[in-house]
Design an enzyme around this catalytic site. Structure first.
Site, mmCIF file in Angstrom:
data_model
loop_
_atom_site.group_PDB
_atom_site.id
_atom_site.type_symbol
_atom_site.label_atom_id
_atom_site.label_comp_id
_atom_site.label_asym_id
_atom_site.label_seq_id
_atom_site.Cartn_x
_atom_site.Cartn_y
_atom_site.Cartn_z
ATOM 1 N N ARG A 93 0.822 -1.219 0.000
ATOM 2 C CA ARG A 93 0.000 0.000 0.000
ATOM 3 C C ARG A 93 0.851 1.262 0.000
ATOM 4 N NH1 ARG A 93 -3.036 -3.380 3.737
ATOM 5 N NH2 ARG A 93 -4.649 -4.393 2.525
ATOM 6 N N VAL A 94 2.164 1.091 0.140
ATOM 7 C CA VAL A 94 3.071 2.240 0.035
ATOM 8 C C VAL A 94 3.409 2.498 -1.427
ATOM 9 C CG1 VAL A 94 5.377 3.067 0.644
ATOM 10 C CG2 VAL A 94 3.995 1.899 2.341
#
Length: 519
Positions: free
Chosen positions: A365-366
């Site tokens: 999700r980064v």
């Protein structure tokens, strides 16, 4: 015999002057019931939740339940000699473990005691095992890469310092191998590593320690072990001990990676402790605070801002699934807490694709924030090629005749998939990964037979190490691939491909170095 008043008064005055005014006040309680690693104690009216208490025989415990007429505590160690009626003393302090440089290279148990036969730990500082996670204002966004050395992860599921990335999959398909490779890749990067073994066989942990020692990784690694033969209470506190050790590095402006292997056994141990303490069971007999159990642990992973020294604590929790069911209770809980997951698929593992990472179900999700520019530029092309390949593979199952362009795309996808395979305990530095992905996306693997892809990769690394160290050094220094550097890499790759084809008596293609373009 005559009694003299003066003599009596003199003796009394002397006794009063010699009287020690400092009284040693001890709050004590009595064991009401003991068994299965749990003790119920009466009389400790002012004890705190999480406080350390002393049992007879140098055994310690930790208070978990505060009830109206008694206290429920877990015993951290052997409890067979404890009996009803034994005295229990308060310590008036929360459970602490030794931290600092003194624990680097050591093997500890869940209470911070040495397990490696190297004598006591010369630590001068201690951290409580339970601490509140850093606040939002104290943190920085995750944007500094933490390289794992595994091509498929660093390229498509990048991990940043301060991130929490879940490794999830069935048993025996390479979850621990990914964690160990990541530790090995931190050599000379200034990242300290902590490996927490929860509920594993001692032989398994011994093998992990041997691998780390043989590769020189124990010089910057601490191992915390709570083996399968130990009480559930030790398995319950082990990850918090590992996190407390890692937080010292984060709080002192250093970088640390902590691996929890694995949190499925941790949750089972907490369920056992909770049921023995008569806490009400919920779904699958887990207590109601099972989500809080892992969220308060994983939230402590963070990247501090410059005001607090800029240190980071990165967490790689591991979860074991049953028959690939990632929608089960504990897996979904941990997925919702973490910043992405690396999903290992049994079918890929047994078909020889290792590490068996399913790129569809895996996510970070980064995203590209945790990648260097050079990797970002090349990965976009690779993602497109692999996505096209997966779609075409599904389409070709219908037996349709394929045109030349489709065949080329299939061939490119097959070779890129082969390129992402990697031997265990052989992490690749990021500059070498970029060269490999460059070769794959620019078509240098297309003329090769599939079985020659990995020999090509190994020989390419050797060729660039001998002839073009400056290229690798520039990639590492700038983190980018400029137009000039791209030309130099292309020229060097052209020469190497011609040499490799000649050495292996392969036919040289008419065209090479052609980059695939989106349709």
């Amino acid at each position: 015999m005559q009694i003299k008043a003066e003599e009596i008064s003199r003796i009394i005055r002397q006794e009063i002057s010699d009287f020690d005014k400092q009284m040693d006040v001890k709050e004590v309680g009595t064991i009401v019931a003991v068994g299965d690693g749990i003790a119920r104690i009466h009389g400790l009216e002012r004890v705190m939740a999480g406080e350390l208490i002393y049992f007879p025989g140098d055994v310690v415990g930790m208070v978990l339940n505060l009830e109206e007429d008694s206290v429920g505590a877990v015993i951290l160690g052997e409890y067979q000699h404890l009996r009803e009626g034994d005295e229990v003393r308060r310590s008036k302090r929360i459970m602490e473990v030794p931290v600092g440089e003194a624990v680097v290279g050591r093997v500890l148990d869940a209470v911070g005691a040495p397990r490696d036969g190297k004598g006591p730990i010369a630590a001068t500082q201690f951290n409580p095992i339970e601490r509140i996670a850093p606040g939002v204002v104290d943190r920085m966004p995750v944007k500094e890469p933490l390289q794992t050395g595994i091509k498929s992860i660093d390229a498509m599921i990048p991990i940043g310092r301060g991130q929490r990335e879940l490794i999830i999959g069935d048993r025996q398909i390479g979850k621990t191998a990914i964690a160990i490779d990541t530790i090995l890749n931190q050599k000379d990067t200034g990242v300290y590593c902590i490996y927490v073994a929860i509920g594993q066989k001692q032989s398994t942990v011994s093998r992990v320690i041997k691998i780390l020692t043989d590769h020189g990784a124990m010089e910057y690694t601490t191992v915390v072990i709570a083996s399968a033969s130990e009480p559930a209470s030790m398995l319950y506190i082990a990850p918090y001990t590992g996190c407390a050790v890692g937080e010292w590095f984060r709080d002192n402006g250093k970088h640390c990676l902590v691996i929890y292997d694995d949190l499925s056994k941790h949750a089972a141990a907490y369920r056992e402790v909770s049921l023995l303490l008569r806490r009400p069971p919920g779904r699958e007999a887990f207590p109601g605070d099972i989500f809080y159990l892992h969220s308060r642990l994983l939230e402590r992973a963070a990247k501090y801002n410059d005001k607090f020294g800029g240190g980071s604590l990165t967490a790689l929790p591991i979860i074991e699934t049953q028959a690939g069911d990632i929608s089960a209770y504990i897996p979904t809980n941990v997925i919702s807490i973490t910043d992405g997951q690396i999903y290992l698929e049994p079918d890929l593992f047994y078909s020889g694709f290792r590490p068996a990472i399913n790129a569809g179900l895996s996510v970070s999700r980064v995203g590209g924030n945790a990648q260097i520019k050079a990797m970002k530029k090349l990965v976009g092309i690779m993602r497109f090629d692999l996505a096209s390949y997966r779609d075409l593979v599904a389409f070709t199952k219908f037996g349709s005749e394929l045109d030349q362009a489709t065949q080329k795309q299939l061939a490119r996808g097959e070779r890129l998939s082969e390129l992402l395979k990697q031997e265990q305990y052989q992490p690749r530095p990021v500059e070498k990964q970029i060269l490999a992905i460059f070769a794959g996306t620019k078509g240098y693997l297309d003329p090769l037979p599939l079985e020659m892809v990995q020999p090509f990769e190994i020989e390419m690394y050797k060729y660039f190490d001998i002839n073009h160290k400056d290229i690798q050094a520039e990639i590492l220094k700038t983190g980018d691939v400029s137009d000039d550097l791209m030309k130099r890499i292309t020229g060097a790759m052209d020469k190497f491909l011609a040499k490799f084809m000649k050495d292996n008596k392969l036919e040289m293609p008419e065209q090479k170095g052609k980059e695939s373009k989106p349709a």
